[in-house]
Enzyme design. Sequence first.
Site, PDB file in Angstrom:
ATOM      1  N   HIS A  34      12.614 -22.450  19.186  1.00  0.00           N
ATOM      2  CA  HIS A  34      12.644 -22.543  17.728  1.00  0.00           C
ATOM      3  C   HIS A  34      13.446 -21.364  17.182  1.00  0.00           C
ATOM      4  CE1 HIS A  34       9.577 -19.421  17.947  1.00  0.00           C
ATOM      5  NE2 HIS A  34       8.794 -20.235  18.632  1.00  0.00           N
ATOM      6  N   ASP A  35      13.496 -21.247  15.864  1.00  0.00           N
ATOM      7  CA  ASP A  35      14.327 -20.209  15.255  1.00  0.00           C
ATOM      8  C   ASP A  35      13.871 -18.802  15.620  1.00  0.00           C
ATOM      9  OD1 ASP A  35      15.969 -22.046  14.104  1.00  0.00           O
ATOM     10  OD2 ASP A  35      15.145 -21.886  12.079  1.00  0.00           O
ATOM     11  N   GLY A  36      12.595 -18.637  15.937  1.00  0.00           N
ATOM     12  CA  GLY A  36      12.134 -17.336  16.395  1.00  0.00           C
ATOM     13  C   GLY A  36      12.827 -16.928  17.682  1.00  0.00           C
ATOM     14  N   HIS A  37      12.913 -17.847  18.641  1.00  0.00           N
ATOM     15  CA  HIS A  37      13.639 -17.571  19.875  1.00  0.00           C
ATOM     16  C   HIS A  37      15.111 -17.291  19.600  1.00  0.00           C
ATOM     17  CE1 HIS A  37      10.325 -20.240  21.596  1.00  0.00           C
ATOM     18  NE2 HIS A  37      10.191 -19.125  22.287  1.00  0.00           N
ATOM     19  N   ASP A 150       3.649 -12.118  19.157  1.00  0.00           N
ATOM     20  CA  ASP A 150       2.802 -11.923  20.338  1.00  0.00           C
ATOM     21  C   ASP A 150       2.721 -10.417  20.614  1.00  0.00           C
ATOM     22  OD1 ASP A 150       2.333 -14.773  21.139  1.00  0.00           O
ATOM     23  OD2 ASP A 150       4.515 -14.752  21.244  1.00  0.00           O
ATOM     24  N   MET A 184       6.326 -18.842  13.515  1.00  0.00           N
ATOM     25  CA  MET A 184       6.916 -19.844  14.395  1.00  0.00           C
ATOM     26  C   MET A 184       6.357 -19.712  15.796  1.00  0.00           C
ATOM     27  SD  MET A 184      10.908 -20.113  13.253  1.00  0.00           S
ATOM     28  CE  MET A 184      11.323 -20.664  11.594  1.00  0.00           C
TER      29      MET A 184
END
Length: 295
Positions: A34-37, A150, A184
Amino acid sequence: MKIIRRKSDLQALTGNWRRAGETIGVVLTMGALHDGHLSLVKAAHSRADRVIVTIFVNPRQFNNPEDLAKYPKTEESDARILGPLDVDVLYVPEPEEIYPTGFSTTISVSGVSDGLCGGDRPGHFDGVATVVTKLLLQTDADCTFFGEKDYQQLQVVRRVVADLDLKTEIVACPTVREDDGLAMSSRNLRLGSEARQMAPVIGRVLKSAANVIRQGGNVALALETARQALLVAGFDAVDYFELRSDSDLLTLTTADQPARLFVAAWLNGVRLIDNMPVATERSAQKVAAKLVEPV
């Protein structure tokens, strides 16, 4: 972008990069990107000559077999998403490349792994520490990028790298959120439409509790109020809602040092986690005082 599945093929390529004097940035993932990655990939480009993204759904960090079975596996779409981002290698190792026959070593981190997700998911951070160490060594990473969502995992990885004298720099990146404030996560894909509409409550409750504590409110009352607010909103259960030290993750009863609120709650069978920094006037004064202490 090359897709590589064998450690030997990857290391032949990274060896060529090393001989050319190039640096390597790595983004470790379990897929379902997702955009976080993607923000981590962009950060890697800003710090390294070459960028590797890994996808490995690590069985050793799942204490629940059903959770492992349900984890989304979307390699084909992940590769398409990465295509425009100039990633040099997508490393998708087979399980035997990570855990060959006879593999019997586990890396265990104490302290920062205690409580929070470490308490609710026995063995989880042993699995994280072990696979991260393997992947950092296999990719020969100069730097690797982790989101602050995380945060406990981030602190565990920092401890592993420091304690084992690994050369890799750990770069922390801000949590990326949806427009409605939900952090996200690949797990968000498992929320049904109704639960997805409810999920952003977790971020709003977290922010509200942080504001109360910043303004000097009673910490225990703020935490219990937040926990009850999630249950009233329709969450199935709250594993924890805690205030912890930002650096060593020790439990706090007052916000007299840099701290974070941490939450894990269940919604429609999906475990959502989030965290938020809490800086009060007292904690800022304490940090300022330490800065001027004589050496």
